[in-house]
Design an enzyme around this catalytic site. Structure first.
Site, PDB file in Angstrom:
ATOM      1  N   TYR B  78       0.861  -1.190   0.000  1.00 56.37           N
ATOM      2  CA  TYR B  78       0.000   0.000   0.000  1.00 56.37           C
ATOM      3  C   TYR B  78       0.897   1.240   0.000  1.00 56.37           C
ATOM      4  CZ  TYR B  78      -3.698   3.033   2.071  1.00 56.37           C
ATOM      5  OH  TYR B  78      -4.622   4.005   2.351  1.00 56.37           O
ATOM      6  N   TYR B 232      -9.539  -4.856   8.826  1.00 64.55           N
ATOM      7  CA  TYR B 232      -8.239  -4.282   9.201  1.00 64.55           C
ATOM      8  C   TYR B 232      -8.386  -3.053  10.094  1.00 64.55           C
ATOM      9  CZ  TYR B 232      -3.732  -1.969   8.835  1.00 64.55           C
ATOM     10  OH  TYR B 232      -2.548  -1.343   9.136  1.00 64.55           O
ATOM     11  N   HIS B 233      -9.236  -2.133   9.663  1.00 61.39           N
ATOM     12  CA  HIS B 233      -9.345  -0.862  10.379  1.00 61.39           C
ATOM     13  C   HIS B 233      -9.980  -1.033  11.751  1.00 61.39           C
ATOM     14  CE1 HIS B 233      -9.583  -0.478   6.021  1.00 61.39           C
ATOM     15  NE2 HIS B 233      -8.690   0.469   6.187  1.00 61.39           N
ATOM     16  N   ASP B 592      -8.140  13.880   9.012  1.00 57.23           N
ATOM     17  CA  ASP B 592      -7.711  12.602   9.561  1.00 57.23           C
ATOM     18  C   ASP B 592      -8.783  12.045  10.508  1.00 57.23           C
ATOM     19  OD1 ASP B 592      -6.402  10.565  10.905  1.00 57.23           O
ATOM     20  OD2 ASP B 592      -5.120  11.931  12.059  1.00 57.23           O
TER      21      ASP B 592
END
Lengths: 322, 710
Positions: B78, B232-233, B592
């Protein structure tokens, strides 16, 4: 610590930072700050031409979102010029800290230049209401905020205190039918000037309408006199907010036309004087060595069981008054 | 020889334990699963173990019969940063050095559907990924990379429409028709509401977009994975393996339900669903998780009656855990990543990203990216890992653990079903609450030393030489993007663009329109990512989730920790001296959305007795300063994970000065490269907390900062 005269000047000029620091001063637990706060309140003018709206309801009922939308509506319709919001979050009884997250749900309102929002921890006092809320209102009013919202978590006894602070007390309810709604404390419902069944959206819409009916029915059984209006609202879909704004407006106008408005504030002043008196006495009793000397023997007797509790209390009062 | 039984072993083991003062032959995993010291045939009997084979239902042992025997997993790193030109150069280097597929990281402005010149995003442009504003940028990004041969994975969810549309149009203009495109679009919006927060629209229209993308690609891009359902997150946000497994499968089922309800045949799109799991340091548990995921997916898919076997085969990408990496003693991260990569391979992943050793600090440098890539090449080509399919198959332990994880996940899924499915459960905040609770628990166990992290809470190294890391000059990227946006807007056929955007807005209110198709028209006419998003925002609105926070979990686990007690005592003393508790605004600035750190620190500080104000996501510095002033906090704590600190922190401090709020201090935590410390401190930051700083230590540092000034 800043000079009180300067602080007052800045507050009158509606300085955001000064307002914030004044509220901190008011909420402080230090006796020196108390004195300063009293001095400040003494020099600030009392404004009568304001509207104080209390918003209460259980956690998760959508109070903050509701205030954000009602506030934005009032501003956009020019029904309010400057709005302040005071929110109260519970402090943890164990660690004393708190998480103050109400502003998250009021972002639209919080960005508006004519809005001031201050969340406060309740410090475990006065049943959910920050000690200084009443005085903070006075400061904000002096700074020209004509519409004040007070948001509190509904935990039972706190409603009495909020209702005694505001000109209109709005109670937010979750839509629920069946047995649940009957557990609503009657005493609290009776404090309300307006009841809003929130979250009237999606699958809950029907339930909300049913609940509105039931609440209206329950009021109609009561003696004649004032019955709070019951409305539905969807903060999520921003529906019904305008209607509620207008209802609040009508309520205030009616209060003013039959001279209830100022009468209610006078009654509230008296209520708070008595609350404060008890508070001061309690504090004095906690700190004053003479009082301690007088009461300690009684305390011991009660602990040992050699004297009845109420008899001891009565005896203590007698001792203190002579 | 005499025959021995499990009971013989057990009494022997218990004797040994008694001599050593231990009590039990089993430990509880984070997931609440008992991990025994030994497993045997009895355990297999207890779970009613039935032998199965890879490539055959229920696919526990692997999605393909031959697995890596002939075709190893895809090494897919990634990456993406700065401008499209810079990223393109980096991609070409990686491909030349043995990488097999691309995986594009977009910057946060792009994720949230803002053009680079939007006033809310200056700190984010080109930082945590590459800045893409239009088809022109996309064409540069893949310049010289044959899109008919190279599989491209794109992590894009919120702005999936303009970004995927730009990709398709860029390929088209490169001469590659869409049906030849291979790769994956993440397109998994549910987990954004749960943990990652890079959504744009409210859940309902967002789910429609997911379905539109699946409908379009399953018709026109048959070789393209239309979604990457990501756990994943969740793991990065603090979820344990059972939670990650359950909610990922739950999300998958929700998407399948959504698309089948639109009338699409299950076998038409389900073979192109793909998954994405995180792989952390619990080696055995993570292998079991991948095996459990395939089994559970197979079971759950049967209710949709697929005829094509591929419809119920779970294929997955994996990424080693970023959460497990430490800033301290960073070469340890190579070892951690290797162990995690092995778990992913033994679990049977189809492709893999291995994190670079400096990932806890910044984007990978050329050096760290090479080591990360080589980690996989060594596993693949030097070791014997790929010779044997599912080597753990039949293991007493692994088969038992796999079954226990499945059972645990089913329990969590039952709660989701009762809430009316994943979308409703997410709106009710159920998964978020479980994940945040797990995160606070995990942090407490690290801070109190129950869980060891070498170099962080045990065996700490004397400070060593700082790593050389990649630094993006955000100002230059911003200039370059602004200039090309200006050129684009000057040279395009404006009427055509506005017309296409109007069509797109109209399509948003027409449930029968396909929004991907309409966005492609707009992008082809050279609309920007921001404009296409705005056209949809007009109809859908922008969404902001309200946040939930967990209290008292951290404090409960920490209450006997001496540093915790010391910090608590100091907070009380502060309260007595100043008449109120130390008050902090925990803020996230810019686009973010990674808020695990912010939440854990907020709940930890509240448990220590702080009054904690929570700032909303996506604040700009001016808004944070206003909130700090109104709430009269002592300090603003900025949590930064996406590299925007060098732009946004100085802005924040400037703004505090401009407002005359000199008394409010600023501290910063999160992913801050050590060589930025000096700069931030010179700007007026009071303290910086790197990843892994125990919360009581932060609290004490903040108190020192406050006590020194008063």
């Amino acid at each position: 610590m800043m000079d009180i005269q300067t602080l007052a000047q800045q507050i009158l000029a509606s300085d955001r930072k000064a307002l914030a620091q004044a509220i901190t001063l008011i909420e402080s637990s230090l006796p020196i700050h108390r004195l300063k706060a009293e001095e400040l309140l003494g020099v600030l003018p009392h404004s009568q031409d304001t509207v104080r709206i209390g918003i209460s309801g259980i956690p998760g009922v959508g109070k903050s979102t509701f205030i954000s939308q009602l506030g934005s509506w009032l501003l956009s319709k020019k029904k309010a010029r400057k709005i302040a919001v005071l929110t109260v979050d519970p402090s943890s009884p164990l660690e004393g800290g708190s998480i103050l997250a109400d502003k998250l749900r009021m972002q639209e309102l919080a960005r508006h230049p004519d809005v001031f929002i201050r969340p406060s921890p309740n410090l475990g006092t006065l049943g959910g209401l920050a000690r200084g809320t009443r005085e903070s209102i006075q400061v904000l009013e002096a700074a020209g905020f004509e519409t004040i919202f007070v948001e509190t978590v509904g935990v039972g006894q706190s409603e009495v205190h909020v209702a005694s602070l505001v000109d209109a007390f709005v109670l937010l309810q979750m839509p629920s039918t069946g047995d649940e709604w009957q557990t609503l404390k009657k005493g609290i419902l009776e404090l309300a000037d307006l009841i809003v069944v929130n979250k009237a959206d999606g699958e809950l819409k029907q339930e909300a309408l049913r609940m509105k009916k039931m609440l209206e029915l329950s009021f109609s059984y009561h003696e004649e006199g004032f019955h709070p209006a019951v409305l539905t609202c969807s903060s999520l879909e921003n529906e019904g907010v305008g209607n509620i704004g207008e209802q609040v407006e009508h309520f205030i106008a009616r209060q003013k036309s039959n001279h209830q408005f100022l009468e209610r504030r006078k009654m509230q002043n008296q209520f708070w004087f008595e609350e404060e008196l008890v508070w001061c006495l309690k504090e004095e009793m906690g700190h004053n060595p003479h009082v301690k000397k007088l009461i300690d023997p009684l305390r011991n007797k009660v602990r040992k069981g050699s004297l009845g509790i109420s008899a001891a209390a009565r005896r203590a009062v007698e001792l203190l008054l002579h | 020889m005499k025959t021995f039984w499990r009971s013989d072993w057990e009494s022997l083991a218990k004797d040994e334990l008694r001599r050593e003062g231990a009590e039990s032959l089993s430990r509880e995993s984070q997931e609440g699963i008992p991990i025994q010291a030994l497993y045997s045939q009895d355990d297999l009997d207890a779970i009613g173990f039935v032998e199965s084979f890879p490539g055959l239902p229920p696919y526990t042992r692997g999605p393909r019969a031959s697995m890596y025997f002939n075709r190893p997993w895809t090494i897919r790193q990634y990456a993406g940063f700065s401008t499209a030109r810079e990223s393109n150069t980096f991609y070409r280097q990686c491909l030349a050095a043995g990488q097999k597929g691309l995986s594009v990281a977009f910057d946060l402005a792009t994720h949230r559907g803002y053009d680079s010149d939007h006033p809310r995003v200056p700190g984010d442009v080109g930082k945590a990924g590459v800045a893409i504003d239009s088809v022109e940028d996309m064409k540069i990004l893949f310049d010289g990379i044959p899109l008919d041969k190279m599989s491209v994975s794109m992590t894009m969810n919120g702005a999936v429409l303009p970004v995927l549309a730009s990709f398709i149009v860029a390929a088209e203009e490169q001469g590659v028709p869409q049906e030849k495109l291979t790769g994956t679009i993440q397109n998994d919006i549910l987990k954004e509401y749960m943990v990652r927060n890079t959504y744009i629209f409210p859940p309902e229209p967002s789910m429609r977009i997911v379905a539109d993308v699946i409908a379009y690609t399953s018709q026109h891009m048959r070789k393209f994975n239309n979604i990457s359902i990501s756990g994943y997150h969740m793991q990065e946000a603090g979820a344990d393996s059972a939670i990650e497994l359950a909610y990922t499968i739950g999300d998958g089922i929700e998407y399948v339900r959504l698309v089948t309800e639109r009338g699409l045949d299950i076998d038409h799109f389900a073979p192109r669903l793909s998954f994405f799991f995180g792989i952390g340091m619990n080696f055995l548990m993570e292998i079991a998780k991948l095996r459990a995921a395939r089994t559970l997916w197979y079971e759950k898919m049967q209710v949709f009656h697929p005829k094509d076997p591929r419809s119920s085969i779970l294929r997955t990408h994996c990424q080693t855990s970023g959460y497990s990496l430490a800033e301290q003693d960073p070469y340890n991260n190579v070892v951690r990543t290797t162990i995690e990569a092995m778990a992913a391979v033994l679990g049977g992943t189809q492709s893999l990203h291995t994190n670079a050793l400096d990932e806890a600090l910044a984007l990978p440098s050329e050096f760290s990216a090479r080591i990360a890539r080589n980690t996989q090449l060594i596993l693949m080509e030097e070791s014997d890992l790929s010779f044997c399919v599912d080597p753990f198959g039949g293991s007493y332990m692994m088969e038992t653990l796999t079954r226990q994880l499945i059972d645990k996940a089913k329990m969590l899924l039952k709660e989701i079903d009762e809430a009316g499915g994943m979308t409703k459960a997410i709106l009710a905040g159920i998964p978020k609450l479980h994940i945040e609770e797990a995160a606070a628990r995990k942090q407490a166990k690290i801070d109190n030393g129950t869980n060891t992290i070498v170099g962080v809470n045990k065996y700490t190294a004397p400070t060593d030489k700082a790593l050389k890391i990649l630094d993006i000059n955000n100002k230059e990227v911003l200039q370059a993007q602004k200039a090309s946006l200006e050129t684009l807007r000057r040279t395009r056929d404006e009427k055509k663009v506005q017309n296409a955007l109007m069509q797109l807005s109209a399509g948003a209110s027409d449930p029968h329109a396909n929004l991907l198709q309409l966005t492609m028209e707009a992008m082809r006419a050279r609309a920007t990512v921001g404009e296409a998003t705005e056209a949809l925002v007009k109809v859908f609105g922008r969404y902001q989730a309200s946040s939930y926070s967990v209290k008292s979990v951290y404090g409960k686990f920490m209450k006997d920790n001496p540093q915790f007690k010391e910090a608590h005592r100091r907070v009380d003393a502060f309260n007595r001296k100043h008449g109120r508790r130390p008050r902090i605004l925990v803020a996230k600035l810019g686009q973010d959305g990674h808020d695990r750190g912010a939440k854990v620190i907020a709940s930890g500080l509240a448990d220590l007795g702080f009054d904690v104000d929570i700032g909303p996501l996506f604040q700009i510095p001016e808004e944070a300063v206003r909130q700090a002033i109104e709430n009269d906090v002592h300090v603003i704590g900025v949590s930064s994970q996406a590299g925007s600190h060098k732009t946004l922190i100085p802005q924040l401090i400037d703004c505090l000065k401009k407002e005359g709020a000199h008394q409010i201090k600023t501290v910063v935590g999160g992913v801050i490269p050590p060589h930025d410390y000096e700069f931030l401190l010179s700007q007026g930051v009071g303290a910086i907390f790197g990843p892994g700083t125990p919360i009581p230590e932060c609290a004490l540092a903040i108190l020192n900062l406050l006590e020194n000034q008063t």
